[in-house]
Structure formats: C-alpha cells, structure tokens
Motif scaffolding. Structure first.
Motif, short mmCIF file in Angstrom:
data_model
loop_
_atom_site.label_atom_id
_atom_site.label_comp_id
_atom_site.label_asym_id
_atom_site.label_seq_id
_atom_site.Cartn_x
_atom_site.Cartn_y
_atom_site.Cartn_z
N ARG A 80 0.85 -1.20 0.00
CA ARG A 80 0.00 0.00 0.00
C ARG A 80 0.88 1.24 0.00
O ARG A 80 1.89 1.30 0.70
N VAL A 81 0.49 2.23 -0.78
CA VAL A 81 1.22 3.50 -0.83
C VAL A 81 0.22 4.63 -0.64
O VAL A 81 -0.88 4.61 -1.22
N ARG A 82 0.59 5.61 0.17
CA ARG A 82 -0.23 6.82 0.37
C ARG A 82 0.68 8.03 0.26
O ARG A 82 1.73 8.09 0.89
N ILE A 83 0.26 9.00 -0.57
CA ILE A 83 1.03 10.23 -0.74
C ILE A 83 0.11 11.41 -0.44
O ILE A 83 -0.97 11.53 -1.01
N ASP A 84 0.55 12.26 0.47
CA ASP A 84 -0.19 13.50 0.75
C ASP A 84 0.16 14.50 -0.34
O ASP A 84 1.10 15.29 -0.20
N ALA A 85 -0.63 14.47 -1.41
CA ALA A 85 -0.32 15.26 -2.61
C ALA A 85 -0.92 16.65 -2.59
O ALA A 85 -0.69 17.43 -3.51
N HIS A 86 -1.74 16.97 -1.59
CA HIS A 86 -2.38 18.29 -1.48
C HIS A 86 -3.19 18.61 -2.74
O HIS A 86 -3.10 19.71 -3.29
N LEU A 87 -3.98 17.64 -3.18
CA LEU A 87 -4.82 17.82 -4.36
C LEU A 87 -6.11 18.53 -3.96
O LEU A 87 -6.48 18.56 -2.79
N ALA A 88 -6.80 19.05 -4.95
CA ALA A 88 -8.12 19.62 -4.70
C ALA A 88 -9.06 18.50 -4.25
O ALA A 88 -9.02 17.38 -4.78
N GLU A 89 -9.90 18.79 -3.27
CA GLU A 89 -10.79 17.77 -2.70
C GLU A 89 -11.68 17.09 -3.75
O GLU A 89 -11.91 15.89 -3.67
N PRO A 90 -12.21 17.82 -4.74
CA PRO A 90 -13.10 17.15 -5.70
C PRO A 90 -12.41 16.22 -6.68
O PRO A 90 -13.09 15.57 -7.47
N MET A 91 -11.08 16.12 -6.64
CA MET A 91 -10.38 15.24 -7.59
C MET A 91 -10.55 13.79 -7.14
O MET A 91 -9.79 13.28 -6.31
N ARG A 192 -9.75 12.75 -1.38
CA ARG A 192 -9.54 13.61 -0.22
C ARG A 192 -8.13 14.22 -0.18
O ARG A 192 -7.48 14.28 0.85
N GLY A 193 -7.65 14.63 -1.35
CA GLY A 193 -6.38 15.32 -1.44
C GLY A 193 -5.16 14.42 -1.49
O GLY A 193 -4.03 14.90 -1.62
N ARG A 194 -5.37 13.11 -1.41
CA ARG A 194 -4.25 12.17 -1.39
C ARG A 194 -4.29 11.23 -2.59
O ARG A 194 -5.32 11.08 -3.24
N LEU A 195 -3.15 10.58 -2.83
CA LEU A 195 -3.08 9.52 -3.83
C LEU A 195 -2.82 8.19 -3.11
O LEU A 195 -2.00 8.12 -2.20
N TYR A 196 -3.54 7.14 -3.56
CA TYR A 196 -3.41 5.82 -2.97
C TYR A 196 -3.08 4.80 -4.06
O TYR A 196 -3.62 4.87 -5.17
N LEU A 197 -2.22 3.86 -3.71
CA LEU A 197 -1.92 2.72 -4.58
C LEU A 197 -2.01 1.46 -3.74
O LEU A 197 -1.58 1.43 -2.59
N MET A 214 7.87 4.39 -7.82
CA MET A 214 7.97 5.32 -8.95
C MET A 214 6.61 5.56 -9.60
O MET A 214 6.30 6.69 -10.03
N LEU A 215 5.77 4.52 -9.67
CA LEU A 215 4.43 4.70 -10.26
C LEU A 215 3.58 5.64 -9.40
O LEU A 215 2.93 6.56 -9.93
N ALA A 216 3.57 5.43 -8.09
CA ALA A 216 2.80 6.30 -7.21
C ALA A 216 3.32 7.72 -7.24
O ALA A 216 2.54 8.69 -7.27
N ASP A 217 4.63 7.88 -7.24
CA ASP A 217 5.23 9.21 -7.26
C ASP A 217 4.86 9.96 -8.54
O ASP A 217 4.46 11.13 -8.51
N ALA A 218 4.97 9.29 -9.70
CA ALA A 218 4.65 9.92 -10.97
C ALA A 218 3.15 10.24 -11.07
O ALA A 218 2.76 11.29 -11.58
#
Length: 332
Positions: A80-91, A192-197, A214-218
C-alpha cells in the motif's frame, strides 16, 4: 464505519527501527535494506510480518506499507502507498486493473439483486462503489493495449482523461510488463487530497518496490499538475467575475456622487420649481474613492509555478474548474 474501525483495531503496532537492528522475516528485511539504501525511514511491526517505509515524494510525504491485506479482493499480503499530494478535494479519479474491475462490478450487482437491496453495504470498498457511481472514461493518448488492461472512472471526467493518459498510461503498461503479475489487482486512486496505490505482494523483490514507488510518485505529480491547472481556471473565472463586479460598483458609486453633487449645488427654490441653475455647477472638491485599488485585488490561490510543465506537453494549460466532491453512499 464499523468495518473501518475493526480494520484499524487489527492493524499491527509500528515501531521505528533503532540503530542497525534488523527485522526477523525475510520480506521485512528486504524492505529494510531497500529503504536504508535510499535514505528512507523504516519501521517494523511488533506482531506478525509487516513493514512501513516513510519517504518523500515529489509532491509531499509518502508512506509505503507491506502487510496483511485490508481488502477482500487481495489474497495474502499487499503493498500500500499513500502520498499526501495536497490535491483539490473534488479530484476523485480511479485507475483499476480490468480483471479486478469486472470482479467488483459483478459482486456489487449480486449484492444489490440477491436481497433486493437499494444500496451497497459497507462491505464494498470505496473503489468498488466508484465503479457503480462514476462514468467510465476512454483514454485516447494511451498505448493500444491500455484499455484491455485497465479501467478508468472518475467524477471529474476531463481531468481524469488527461491524468490517465500520456506518461501515466505508459508507466502503467510498463508496470504490467515488468513487475505487476498478469492477474494481480492494482488500484490507483486520488481521494480527499491524497493519492493511494494498492496491489498484491505475497512475494516481491526490489523491482516491485521500485516500481510501486515510482508509479505512485509519478501519478501523484501528474495529478498535482492537473489540480493546479484546474485551480488556475477557477481562479481566473472568479477574478473575472470579481473585476466585473468592482467595475459595476464603481459606476454606481460615482453615478450616485454626481447626482448628490448636482442636488447640493441646486438652490431649494430652483429644485422645487424644476428650473435649471443659471450658472455652471461648482467643480466637485477632492474626494476619496472607496473602490480605488479593489480592481487590483487578486484572489488567494495555488502556486502554479511549483512544478516544471516542460515534461508534460500533452497537458493543456488550463482545465475546467472542479466541482464539489461526490458523496459515495450510493443510493439507487
């Protein structure tokens, strides 16, 4: 809610690895060595096999976990990967391996029809709900076999179409060829502003660890760029509306001043009789314009120069504004 609480209580405790102490199981040892070589922080778990790596992605903190699966559709252990990407909430965007998507859709249909239910229960994970709620998207700028391997759904269609295309589509196909087993499930989503893999990882090596990272980061970086470009369009629309409002307000205030000045310069007897004044009106004195400077006001927004856009020539400079997040408690 109950299932989420039970999964939280079952999670093993995590303990930072002190000094050169090594974990006992071979999988955690491999992850520990891999993390140390890259200067990342490794944490072992107290009970059972499992490992946590805390690293830094291009857009924010990254957390990589290996341990018992938290999803019924993944057997054994998962990565599992979680990145706090600070995305817009509706994404809310999702890329899923096609085999897993078809399996989850079949399960949702069976759950709704077997007991004549009108909603999907808590046993269905969020990614399964999205398959039923959101629009299926065709990705044009992708390798020819992309649609045979992956499914893309989202509540923000134009943004997800650009996100899953180009570089990310190539990386997903490269993952399928190099480190993702033919029938292994893969989930890549923003929420919710994050990316999950999430993917299956019963057995793995450094190739899978590097590939997952690398996939999650990209994917997080590309989503962040799309988020800022959507915010750019939204800020431009808001600023244009504000500028028009300021101009209208200025015209109203100045028109009111002119009317008040004319009445003040007209004697009461002339105003009552309706006759015009004999001489020209007196020149207005100096005054302070309360609207002055408002047109130059800019709305607070994102920093659009955080990232180099030269590597993403396939992305448009502006995207439509994002709407509100879609609630995921599906009601039919």
């Amino acid at each position: 809610m109950l299932d989420s609480l039970q999964r939280f209580l079952k999670r093993p405790l995590q303990v930072p690895l002190r000094g050169r102490q090594s974990p006992s199981d071979p999988e955690s040892t491999l992850i520990c060595d891999w993390a140390r070589q890259r200067g990342d922080e490794f944490k072992r778990v107290r009970r059972g096999p499992g490992a946590v790596v805390c690293a830094q992605a291009q857009v924010g903190p990254m957390r990589i976990e290996w341990g018992p699966s938290q999803r019924h559709y993944i057997r054994g252990h998962e990565m599992r990967v979680r990145i706090d990407a600070h995305l817009a909430e509706p994404m809310e965007m999702l890329v899923m391996s096609r085999g897993l998507a078809e399996s989850l859709e079949a399960q949702a249909f069976q759950q709704l029809t077997s007991l004549q239910q009108t909603e999907i229960g808590d046993s269905m994970p969020e990614e399964g709900r999205w398959l039923s709620m959101f629009e299926r998207i065709e990705v044009d700028a992708a390798p020819p076999t992309f649609a045979q391997n992956f499914v893309v759904v989202s509540s923000c269609v134009p943004h997800a179409r650009h996100w899953a295309a180009g570089e990310l589509a190539v990386r997903l196909m490269r993952a399928r060829a190099q480190w993702l087993a033919p029938h292994a499930p893969l989930v890549l989503m923003t929420m919710r502003g994050r990316l999950y893999l999430r993917t299956e990882a019963g057995t793995f090596d450094e190739t899978l660890l590097d590939g997952v990272r690398m996939l999650a980061d990209a994917a997080a970086l590309r989503a962040r760029k799309i988020s800022t470009r959507a915010g750019r369009a939204a800020s431009a629309e808001a600023l244009a509306a504000q500028t028009a409002h300021v101009a209208q307000l200025r015209q109203s205030v100045l028109g009111g001043r002119a009317l008040a000045g004319g009445l003040a310069a007209t004697p009461v007897s002339e105003a009552a009789s309706g006759s015009a004044p004999a001489g020209p009106p007196a020149a207005p004195g100096p005054h302070h314009d309360p609207i002055e400077g408002m047109a130059a006001h800019t709305l607070p927004g994102l920093d659009f120069d955080d990232f180099n856009d030269a590597d993403d020539a396939d992305l448009p400079q502006e995207l439509p504004p994002l709407g509100e997040p879609v609630p995921t408690d599906l009601q039919l």
